[in-house]
Design a protein around this motif. Structure first.
Motif, short mmCIF file in Angstrom:
data_model
loop_
_atom_site.label_atom_id
_atom_site.label_comp_id
_atom_site.label_asym_id
_atom_site.label_seq_id
_atom_site.Cartn_x
_atom_site.Cartn_y
_atom_site.Cartn_z
N SER A 134 -6.37 7.75 0.76
CA SER A 134 -5.03 7.69 0.17
C SER A 134 -4.27 6.47 0.68
N LEU A 135 -4.44 6.12 1.94
CA LEU A 135 -3.83 4.90 2.47
C LEU A 135 -4.38 3.67 1.77
N TRP A 183 -5.65 3.64 -1.29
CA TRP A 183 -5.09 3.66 -2.65
C TRP A 183 -3.65 3.11 -2.65
N THR A 184 -2.91 3.40 -1.58
CA THR A 184 -1.54 2.87 -1.46
C THR A 184 -1.56 1.36 -1.52
N ARG A 185 -2.52 0.75 -0.84
CA ARG A 185 -2.66 -0.71 -0.85
C ARG A 185 -2.88 -1.22 -2.28
N VAL A 197 -2.00 0.32 -5.08
CA VAL A 197 -0.77 0.58 -5.85
C VAL A 197 0.31 -0.47 -5.55
N LEU A 198 0.31 -1.02 -4.35
CA LEU A 198 1.32 -2.01 -3.98
C LEU A 198 1.08 -3.38 -4.63
N THR A 257 -1.59 -0.57 6.16
CA THR A 257 -2.51 0.47 5.68
C THR A 257 -3.96 0.03 5.83
#
Length: 187
Positions: A8-9, A11-13, A15-16, A47
């Protein structure tokens, strides 16, 4: 395990990435664009470190995470470099060197894994040094404004060129490590 905490971390990268690029297309003052892009990139960089640490600490390493993490890293760096070139803050040759090396070494690692020699191209100290230089230079070039009388733009330009040199050095290192395996297999 596509959606565990480390993944999930990562995926955050990913998404950013649109935020880092898209903010420069919004009708905001340049300083605000720079600040938002810099913060988003720094969060992404954190992340990058945090996902690996959490995966090791909690025993949540997965094949999917091992695949996704370097993809997210390369996408984030490539996207930031493209926007920096477009903004005139990084030279296109630097972006080509860094992105080209990432593609070449990823392909080399995949090939070496297929012939059973993945350990010969494992991450090295010079590769980590290159990544550190990039991850410091890119936010400096995104922010670009002086900060407490520090010439952030000039420092970022110097560091991105250093990263390009380290990129070429690390590519040479990985190729030299792979070469004996390549020769022994008769390629």
């Amino acid at each position: 395990m596509i959606f565990n905490l480390p993944n999930s971390l990562t995926w955050t990268r990913i998404v950013l990435i649109p935020l880092v690029i898209g903010v420069y297309y919004l009708p905001l003052p340049p300083h605000e664009q720079n600040l938002i892009a810099t913060i988003a990139f720094i969060i992404a960089a954190i992340t990058d470190w945090l996902d690996g640490w959490v995966a090791r600490k909690l025993g949540l390493m997965s094949a999917f995470g091992a695949f996704l993490d370097p993809v997210a890293d390369k996408l984030m760096v490539a996207a930031a470099l493209v926007i920096l070139v477009q903004l005139g803050r990084a030279d296109a040759i630097v972006a080509i060197i860094i992105v080209g090396r990432e593609i070449a070494i990823s392909a080399l690692r995949e090939w070496m894994a297929k012939i059973g020699a993945a350990k010969s191209v494992a991450v090295s100290f010079i590769g980590k040094l290159k990544t550190t230089a990039q991850m410091i230079a890119i936010p400096m070039l995104l922010y670009y404004d002086a900060l407490v009388d520090l010439p952030i733009a000039a420092m970022g330009e110097w560091l991105i060129w250093l990263a390009a040199v380290l990129t070429l050095w690390s590519m040479g290192y990985y190729l030299s490590k792979a070469w004996p395996e390549i020769r022994s297999k008769g390629f």
